[in-house]
Design an enzyme around this catalytic site. Structure first.
Site, PDB file in Angstrom:
ATOM      1  N   THR A  29       0.864  -1.188   0.000  1.00 13.31           N
ATOM      2  CA  THR A  29       0.000   0.000   0.000  1.00 13.31           C
ATOM      3  C   THR A  29       0.898   1.235   0.000  1.00 13.31           C
ATOM      4  O   THR A  29       1.965   1.211   0.606  1.00 13.31           O
ATOM      5  CB  THR A  29      -0.868  -0.015   1.279  1.00 13.31           C
ATOM      6  OG1 THR A  29      -1.852  -1.023   1.126  1.00 13.31           O
ATOM      7  CG2 THR A  29      -1.549   1.318   1.550  1.00 13.31           C
ATOM      8  N   ARG A  41     -14.911  -5.565  -0.188  1.00 16.22           N
ATOM      9  CA  ARG A  41     -14.266  -5.246   1.097  1.00 16.22           C
ATOM     10  C   ARG A  41     -13.579  -3.880   1.012  1.00 16.22           C
ATOM     11  O   ARG A  41     -12.916  -3.563   0.035  1.00 16.22           O
ATOM     12  CB  ARG A  41     -13.238  -6.340   1.424  1.00 16.22           C
ATOM     13  CG  ARG A  41     -12.440  -6.096   2.705  1.00 16.22           C
ATOM     14  CD  ARG A  41     -11.025  -5.647   2.399  1.00 16.22           C
ATOM     15  NE  ARG A  41     -10.204  -5.489   3.591  1.00 16.22           N
ATOM     16  CZ  ARG A  41      -9.059  -4.827   3.601  1.00 16.22           C
ATOM     17  NH1 ARG A  41      -8.584  -4.285   2.490  1.00 16.22           N
ATOM     18  NH2 ARG A  41      -8.365  -4.699   4.706  1.00 16.22           N
ATOM     19  N   GLY A  60     -10.890  -1.303   2.936  1.00 21.44           N
ATOM     20  CA  GLY A  60      -9.838  -1.335   3.954  1.00 21.44           C
ATOM     21  C   GLY A  60      -9.781  -0.060   4.772  1.00 21.44           C
ATOM     22  O   GLY A  60     -10.717   0.749   4.793  1.00 21.44           O
ATOM     23  N   ASP A  61      -8.663   0.107   5.457  1.00 22.70           N
ATOM     24  CA  ASP A  61      -8.482   1.252   6.363  1.00 22.70           C
ATOM     25  C   ASP A  61      -8.090   2.543   5.643  1.00 22.70           C
ATOM     26  O   ASP A  61      -8.336   3.641   6.167  1.00 22.70           O
ATOM     27  CB  ASP A  61      -7.385   0.923   7.381  1.00 22.70           C
ATOM     28  CG  ASP A  61      -6.075   0.542   6.680  1.00 22.70           C
ATOM     29  OD1 ASP A  61      -6.076  -0.460   5.939  1.00 22.70           O
ATOM     30  OD2 ASP A  61      -5.075   1.269   6.849  1.00 22.70           O
ATOM     31  N   THR A  94      -0.172   1.496   6.869  1.00 21.76           N
ATOM     32  CA  THR A  94      -0.262   0.330   5.998  1.00 21.76           C
ATOM     33  C   THR A  94      -0.235  -0.916   6.864  1.00 21.76           C
ATOM     34  O   THR A  94       0.165  -0.851   8.019  1.00 21.76           O
ATOM     35  CB  THR A  94       0.913   0.312   4.990  1.00 21.76           C
ATOM     36  OG1 THR A  94       0.814  -0.862   4.178  1.00 21.76           O
ATOM     37  CG2 THR A  94       2.261   0.283   5.680  1.00 21.76           C
ATOM     38  N   GLY A  95      -0.673  -2.028   6.304  1.00 20.84           N
ATOM     39  CA  GLY A  95      -0.638  -3.265   7.074  1.00 20.84           C
ATOM     40  C   GLY A  95      -2.026  -3.842   7.245  1.00 20.84           C
ATOM     41  O   GLY A  95      -2.911  -3.625   6.402  1.00 20.84           O
ATOM     42  N   GLY A 136      -5.372  -4.094   7.632  1.00 21.87           N
ATOM     43  CA  GLY A 136      -6.392  -3.046   7.567  1.00 21.87           C
ATOM     44  C   GLY A 136      -7.490  -3.205   8.608  1.00 21.87           C
ATOM     45  O   GLY A 136      -7.968  -2.219   9.168  1.00 21.87           O
TER      46      GLY A 136
HETATM   47  N1  ASP Z   1      -3.986  -1.620   4.777  1.00 23.56           N
HETATM   48  C1  ASP Z   1      -4.322  -2.111   3.475  1.00 23.56           C
HETATM   49  C2  ASP Z   1      -5.748  -2.600   3.501  1.00 23.56           C
HETATM   50  O1  ASP Z   1      -6.096  -3.291   4.429  1.00 23.56           O
HETATM   51  C3  ASP Z   1      -3.458  -3.208   2.984  1.00 23.56           C
HETATM   52  C4  ASP Z   1      -1.969  -3.029   3.184  1.00 23.56           C
HETATM   53  O2  ASP Z   1      -1.511  -1.983   3.636  1.00 23.56           O
HETATM   54  O3  ASP Z   1      -1.223  -3.944   2.854  1.00 23.56           O
HETATM   55  O4  ASP Z   1      -6.500  -2.342   2.594  1.00 23.56           O
END
Ligand code: ASP
Length: 283
Positions: free
Chosen positions: A149, A177, A179-180, A199-200, A202
């Site tokens: 991301t 779906r 995400g965050d 990031t990470g 979500g």
């Molecule tokens: N945070 C992102 C999401 O959940 C995905 C990611 O950062 O890898 O959409």
């Protein structure tokens, strides 16, 4: 998880930093984060725009958010499949509608009306991501769900702060779906004290309202920004089983970039210091 070609990612990061820095010199923190994120949305080695991870049905579904302090303005888009630069659309939502978040086909129609660039959904799908989705599906494993991301934070000479985040979400996610990243306060947030892009995992970032949690800690406890980020990653997100990373900038202009994932590709520049790029924990 680190994925893709590090050399290509480094090269894209350099370009993003250059574009962001020129936009900062001629414009604002907002211009800078948009310019940097647009470069990364076009870079197929990151999970945003072209090259995004694929949802379970093999399509790219993109989310983006943008926010600015001290005025607390924000804009976001979710579940768009045709917009070349979701971050530009998020900014347009912020600047030319009374709303914060638009989604789906209506958001794409709005992009079209505003003359933003649209592409065919297939343009966003790379062969590499098609293979990765097939591999992930056949292993029935979620160990390779995403990563990559993109986000940017900036502070301009007027002291304004801005944050932007753009993503294709998680590999193999259920269609629809969100995400965050487009949820203001979760994956993207800015106020007078700090600008944060996350990031990470979500779902964990949403459930902890992570970016706002960092800003609230800074505002209410006087914690340094870097410590506040680390505290949220360690004490709030990790107990939910999630790995995450943040790029954050405070009013003093000092960046913080902690992460609990194995790596987080990042590039930064402060004042006249030379630009820097890092991937894993080589700080
Ligand atoms: N945070 C992102 C999401 O959940 C995905 C990611 O950062 O890898 O959409």
């Amino acid at each position: 998880m680190p994925s893709g070609d590090d050399a290509a990612r480094r090269e894209a990061l350099e370009r993003a930093l250059d574009e962001g820095w020129s936009a900062l010199e001629s414009g604002s923190a907002l211009d800078a984060v948009q310019a940097a994120v647009e470069v990364l949305e076009d870079a197929p080695d990151f999970n945003a725009g072209r090259g995004s991870v694929l949802s379970a049905d093999g399509r790219v579904e993109m989310d983006a958010g943008i926010a600015t302090g001290p005025d607390g303005r924000a804009g976001a888009v979710a579940y768009v499949t045709r917009v070349r630069h979701p971050v530009a659309l998020a900014r347009t939502v912020m600047e030319s509608t009374p709303h914060v978040l638009l989604a789906g086909v209506a958001a794409e129609r709005f992009a079209e009306e505003r003359d933003l660039e649209l592409m065919k959904p297939s343009w966003f799908v790379t062969a590499r991501e098609r293979e990765r989705l097939a591999r992930a599906t056949s292993r029935a494993s979620s160990s390779e769900v995403g990563g990559g991301t993109v986000g940017a934070v900036a502070r301009d000479s007027a002291g304004a702060l801005a944050a932007a985040t753009s993503t294709g979400g998680t590999r193999g996610q259920l269609p629809g779906r969100i995400g965050d990243s487009p949820l203001i306060g979760a994956g993207t947030y800015a106020d007078a004290d700090c600008a944060i892009s996350a990031t990470g995992d979500g779902e964990a970032i949403i459930r902890t309202v992570a970016a706002h949690e960092v800003a609230a800690l800074v505002r209410h406890t006087g914690l340094q920004l870097a410590e506040a980020c680390e505290q949220v990653l360690r004490d709030r997100i990790e107990p939910l089983g999630g790995g995450a990373g943040m790029i954050a900038l405070g009013a003093s202009g000092e960046p913080a970039m902690p992460f609990t994932t194995p790596a987080m590709h990042r590039a930064w520049r402060v004042g006249d210091d030379p630009a820097q790029i890092a991937i894993a924990n080589e700080r």
